[in-house]
Design an enzyme around this catalytic site. Structure first.
Site, PDB file in Angstrom:
ATOM      1  N   CYS A  98       0.877  -1.172   0.000  1.00 28.20           N
ATOM      2  CA  CYS A  98       0.000   0.000   0.000  1.00 28.20           C
ATOM      3  C   CYS A  98       0.907   1.212   0.000  1.00 28.20           C
ATOM      4  O   CYS A  98       1.535   1.532   1.007  1.00 28.20           O
ATOM      5  CB  CYS A  98      -0.908   0.007   1.234  1.00 28.20           C
ATOM      6  SG  CYS A  98      -1.928   1.494   1.361  1.00 28.20           S
ATOM      7  N   GLU A 107      -3.984   0.937  -6.110  1.00 30.44           N
ATOM      8  CA  GLU A 107      -3.062  -0.135  -6.464  1.00 30.44           C
ATOM      9  C   GLU A 107      -2.959  -0.195  -7.979  1.00 30.44           C
ATOM     10  O   GLU A 107      -3.900   0.187  -8.687  1.00 30.44           O
ATOM     11  CB  GLU A 107      -3.554  -1.471  -5.890  1.00 30.44           C
ATOM     12  CG  GLU A 107      -2.485  -2.537  -5.816  1.00 30.44           C
ATOM     13  CD  GLU A 107      -1.266  -2.077  -5.057  1.00 30.44           C
ATOM     14  OE1 GLU A 107      -0.292  -1.628  -5.718  1.00 30.44           O
ATOM     15  OE2 GLU A 107      -1.257  -2.167  -3.818  1.00 30.44           O
TER      16      GLU A 107
END
Length: 250
Positions: free
Chosen positions: A2, A103
């Site tokens: 992340c 992402e």
């Protein structure tokens, strides 16, 4: 990993959601990147507060943070054994409120495209985190934090092989309760969310720039817009790779 996320919850809403004793003025952020200040919540002696810390974990035993690797994530499977994280897993757990995260997924054409991921029901995300206070030789102190990651659930597995550990319900309280919840019990809280908990959509590639932070970053791109963006990108001459050991977050 992340490495980019958004946090747009109003300060007063965070006070109510997490039973905080204080409030900080933190403007809506749509592209939070490593080394920037992030808002985290921790609990000490039963008192829960929100603080601004640096995203990039530095253990207290580090002599010079400038020579230490940038730790933005901690793997849930190994964090209790890693020297960098094991003390924090027992004593310094925190949560990181978020609205969504980004992402990158590689398509069939080989092009990597960013996606914005949120809770399916529109509720806020609560990332499991770890924090540390580094003290310098001159008495200066710097609070830092990282986000715990786990294996992806069903929907995220098609995008990437890791995802943030997200806490819901009473698990938020248990994670923050370092007085009664030990390391073993805490690690069992860091699990992938059940399938169907998340949703995602493609967004523009401007999120890859650290100097862009605006609401348009989280807007879903249409198929026509995506094609136009790819065409524009294909026409631009490729730049020479930058030197100097720059960290590639994605």
């Amino acid at each position: 990993m992340c490495g980019r996320y958004a946090a747009t919850l109003p300060p007063e809403m965070m006070v109510e959601l997490f039973n905080l004793l204080n409030q900080i003025d933190f403007p809506p952020r749509y592209n939070i990147t490593p080394t920037q200040p992030i808002a985290v919540v921790w609990e000490q002696s039963g008192r829960r507060t929100i603080q601004l810390v640096r995203w990039g974990f530095v253990p207290g035993w580090v002599k010079d943070p400038r020579e230490f690797s940038l730790l933005i994530n901690a793997r849930a499977e190994t964090m209790a054994e890693k020297p960098s994280f094991r003390d924090a897993v027992r004593n310094s757990r925190c949560i990181v409120p978020a609205s969504g995260y980004y992402e990158w997924m590689k398509g069939k054409d080989g092009v990597r495209r960013p996606y914005y991921i949120t809770m399916a029901d529109g509720s806020p995300m609560v990332f499991a985190g770890l924090y540390s206070t580094w003290s310098g030789p001159d008495g200066e102190e710097v609070d830092t934090a990282c986000i715990v990651t786990v294996e992806p659930n069903l929907e995220i597995s098609s995008i990437y092989d890791r995802m943030p550990a997200m806490l819901t319900g009473e698990n938020v309280d248990l994670w923050l309760n370092t007085r009664d919840i030990d390391t073993r019990a805490a690690t069992q809280l860091a699990l992938p969310l059940p399938a169907g908990s998340l949703k995602y959509h493609p967004v523009g590639k401007a999120v890859g720039r650290t100097d862009v932070d605006e609401p348009a970053l989280i807007r879903e791109m249409s198929a026509e817009e995506l094609a136009a963006e790819d065409e524009t990108r294909a026409r631009k001459p490729k730049k020479a790779a930058a030197g100097g050991g720059q960290l590639d977050l994605f």
